[in-house]
Structure formats: structure tokens, C-alpha cells
Design a protein around this motif. Structure first.
Motif, short mmCIF file in Angstrom:
data_model
loop_
_atom_site.label_atom_id
_atom_site.label_comp_id
_atom_site.label_asym_id
_atom_site.label_seq_id
_atom_site.Cartn_x
_atom_site.Cartn_y
_atom_site.Cartn_z
N VAL A 144 0.74 -1.10 0.19
CA VAL A 144 -0.09 -0.06 -0.08
C VAL A 144 0.86 1.06 0.05
O VAL A 144 2.15 1.23 0.33
N MET A 145 0.30 2.38 -0.45
CA MET A 145 0.97 3.66 -0.41
C MET A 145 0.65 4.39 0.95
O MET A 145 -0.55 4.30 1.46
N ILE A 146 1.41 5.29 1.26
CA ILE A 146 1.30 5.91 2.66
C ILE A 146 -0.25 6.65 2.36
O ILE A 146 -0.33 7.28 1.48
N ASN A 147 -0.81 6.76 3.54
CA ASN A 147 -2.18 7.20 3.54
C ASN A 147 -3.29 6.51 3.17
O ASN A 147 -4.59 6.77 3.24
N ASP A 148 -2.92 5.23 2.42
CA ASP A 148 -3.84 4.18 2.23
C ASP A 148 -4.27 3.44 3.38
O ASP A 148 -4.14 3.89 4.53
N THR A 149 -5.36 2.66 3.04
CA THR A 149 -5.95 1.86 4.17
C THR A 149 -5.26 0.27 3.83
O THR A 149 -5.54 -0.11 2.85
N LYS A 182 -7.38 5.23 14.06
CA LYS A 182 -6.24 4.37 13.39
C LYS A 182 -6.64 2.93 13.18
O LYS A 182 -6.56 2.45 12.21
N TYR A 183 -7.37 2.49 14.11
CA TYR A 183 -8.10 0.86 14.02
C TYR A 183 -9.09 0.84 14.25
O TYR A 183 -9.84 0.51 15.43
N ILE A 191 -8.38 -3.31 10.29
CA ILE A 191 -8.34 -2.27 9.58
C ILE A 191 -7.14 -1.22 9.92
O ILE A 191 -7.41 -0.72 11.11
N ILE A 192 -6.28 -0.80 9.22
CA ILE A 192 -5.56 0.22 9.56
C ILE A 192 -5.62 1.53 8.72
O ILE A 192 -5.55 1.31 7.37
N ASN A 193 -6.07 2.63 9.15
CA ASN A 193 -6.36 3.70 8.44
C ASN A 193 -5.08 4.52 8.18
O ASN A 193 -4.07 4.71 9.25
N LYS A 194 -4.88 5.35 7.26
CA LYS A 194 -4.07 6.31 6.94
C LYS A 194 -2.60 5.75 7.41
O LYS A 194 -1.86 6.24 8.34
N VAL A 195 -2.25 4.73 6.67
CA VAL A 195 -0.79 3.88 6.78
C VAL A 195 0.22 4.88 6.52
O VAL A 195 0.49 5.75 5.68
N ASP A 196 1.28 4.66 7.52
CA ASP A 196 2.49 5.19 7.28
C ASP A 196 3.77 4.20 7.46
O ASP A 196 3.29 2.99 7.45
#
Length: 283
Positions: A144-149, A182-183, A191-196
């Protein structure tokens, strides 16, 4: 008079069923038991004799109604039959041991106590074989990309007791899912929101029930999540995707406007040339 005789005869018949020479049938009690699959189960049967001495203990498969089914061990003949062993060394108590329990051992067992007066008493109890299957972790995408879920699903949650809870680990460290933003989901689905970049790593789910918890919880297979950063060009220059209907509409509108302006300019030029009576176009 006839009725009275019949009643006396019936009472005598009931009494002789339970009492012979002043002796009553053994009183038997079987305790319910729990065991983890693969371990040895021990079912305890306690009994009380009246006016006689112990002769034999018989163990049977049973049902919830207390019916005798297949006999497993009869201590009058032997104390062992395959995985089944009966112990009668303690006065007033006999035990049935089932070695290396499997799921099919779950069920009811009946204990029958026979004394030397050939009186017998019986009762049954329930054996629960507890287990917990190894969970299976799945994900539709692991890049995934940064800020993806990101999303993980913990499956194959099967066991006894049937109430199963799930906790999550990242790089073998338990995730603190108290941040609901976040979760938003962390039960059987994580589910992880706004992945970094801190979210990259190896994920597992851990299944637990009342019999298997803590260090005995069952760990799933690991899945590795990678997190990418957009390039400078991607961040600064919009790209045209011909498969995007919005991009197609925007491109069509722009092209149409340019064409319309060109046509208007041509007509204006022709009008000016005719008005000035000059030749604007060379043949």
C-alpha cells in the motif's frame, strides 16, 4: 380386600428390586470432566455400597439419557482395553483414563458398579474435549501507499469452547488498538487507516478461547505489509489515465473548447478580409 392384596404385592415387588437380604443397590455418581485434545482424560466415578462388598466396575459409552452403549472396560475381566484404563485401587472410587484424547472422545460415559450380591448401580457424566484450530491470516493486498488503508482478515476461528477472541501482533509485538481512528476494526478483521512507514512489517492474528489463552493461544501464519511513498513527479504532476472516465470527460471538454475557439477565429479573419476587401488567403 383384593385391591389391598394387589397393592401389597406391588410394594413387595418394588422393594425386592432394590433390596436383597437387606442390601440396597450401589449409589453411583460420575463427575463431568474437561480435557485438552491430545492429553489424557480422567473421569471419576464415586460409589457407596450397602451391606455388601465391591465386585467390579464397568465403563460404557453412553448418551445424554444414560443408556449403556458400547462397553469399554470391565474390571471383572481386565483393567485395560486399548486407550481405556480403569483404576479401582481407591475404596469407593473408580476412574476411567482415556489416553491421547481425540475429538471423537467428546461425549457421555457411564459407570456401572456391581457388588458381590449381584446388585448394581449406574450413572453417567459428560467429557468435553477442548481444542482450538490454528487461525489463517488473509489479505487482499500487502503493498500500500502512505495514507492508504490496509486490511487483514483472521479466518478458521474454530474451537471448543466456541467463544473465540482475537488479538493482533506486528513484528511479534501486540498492537495497541485503543486508537479507534487508526484501528476502526480489530476483532477478526484488522483495518489500519492512514498507513505510514511505521505500519510496515509482519502481521499475525492470535486466537484464544477459555482453554487456550496467553502463551497457549494459536498464532496464525505471518503476512508482510510493505508501505511505499509517492514519487516527487507523482505528487506534483497530474497524470492522465485514459481508463478514468473523469479524465476522459475533462480531456474532451478541453479539446472541444480549443476547436471551437479556432473556428471562431477563422470566421473572424474571413469577415475582416472581406470587409477590408483584401486578399487574406493565398491560393
Amino acid at each position: 380386600m383384593i385391591t389391598r392384596n394387589c397393592v401389597l404385592i406391588n410394594l413387595f415387588a418394588v422393594a425386592t428390586f432394590h433390596v436383597i437380604n437387606g442390601q440396597t443397590e450401589p449409589v453411583v455418581n460420575v463427575q463431568d470432566a474437561n480435557v485438552k485434545i491430545g492429553e489424557d482424560a480422567v473421569i471419576t466415578c464415586s460409589y457407596t455400597l450397602s451391606g455388601s462388598t465391591f465386585n467390579a466396575a464397568q465403563w460404557y459409552n453412553s448418551n445424554s439419557d444414560g443408556d449403556q452403549l458400547d462397553i469399554l472396560v470391565n474390571t471383572a475381566n481386565t483393567n485395560q482395553n486399548g486407550r481405556y484404563t480403569a483404576d479401582t485401587t481407591q475404596t469407593g472410587v473408580t476412574t476411567l483414563t482415556i489416553a491421547n484424547t481425540v475429538l471423537s472422545d467428546d461425549g457421555y460415559y457411564l459407570c456401572r458398579i456391581v457388588d458381590l450380591a449381584t446388585l448394581s448401580g449406574k450413572n453417567n457424566g459428560n467429557l468435553t474435549v477442548q481444542y482450538l484450530d490454528t487461525p489463517v491470516l488473509k489479505s487482499d493486498t500487502l503493498s500500500v501507499m502512505i495514507n492508504d488503508t490496509a486490511k487483514f482478515t483472521c479466518t478458521n476461528l474454530i474451537g471448543k469452547p466456541t467463544s473465540i477472541t482475537v488479538r493482533w501482533t506486528q513484528n511479534d509485538v501486540e498492537i495497541d488498538d485503543s486508537d479507534g481512528e487508526k484501528y476502526p476494526s480489530s476483532d477478526s478483521i484488522l483495518i489500519i487507516n492512514k498507513v505510514d512507514q511505521m505500519d510496515a512489517g509482519s502481521y499475525r492474528c492470535v486466537a484464544e478461547n477459555a482453554a487456550y489463552s496467553g502463551e497457549e493461544g494459536k498464532h496464525s501464519n505471518p503476512l508482510e505489509l510493505s508501505v511505499g511513498s509517492p514519487t516527487t513527479e507523482q505528487m506534483s504532476t497530474p497524470t492522465f489515465d485514459p481508463t478514468d472516465p473523469n479524465d476522459g470527460v475533462n480531456g474532451g471538454l478541453i479539446g472541444g473548447v480549443v476547436s471551437a475557439v479556432s473556428v471562431v477565429l477563422v470566421f473572424i479573419g474571413i469577415f475582416v478580409c472581406q470587409y477590408k476587401k483584401i486578399a487574406c488567403f493565398n491560393k
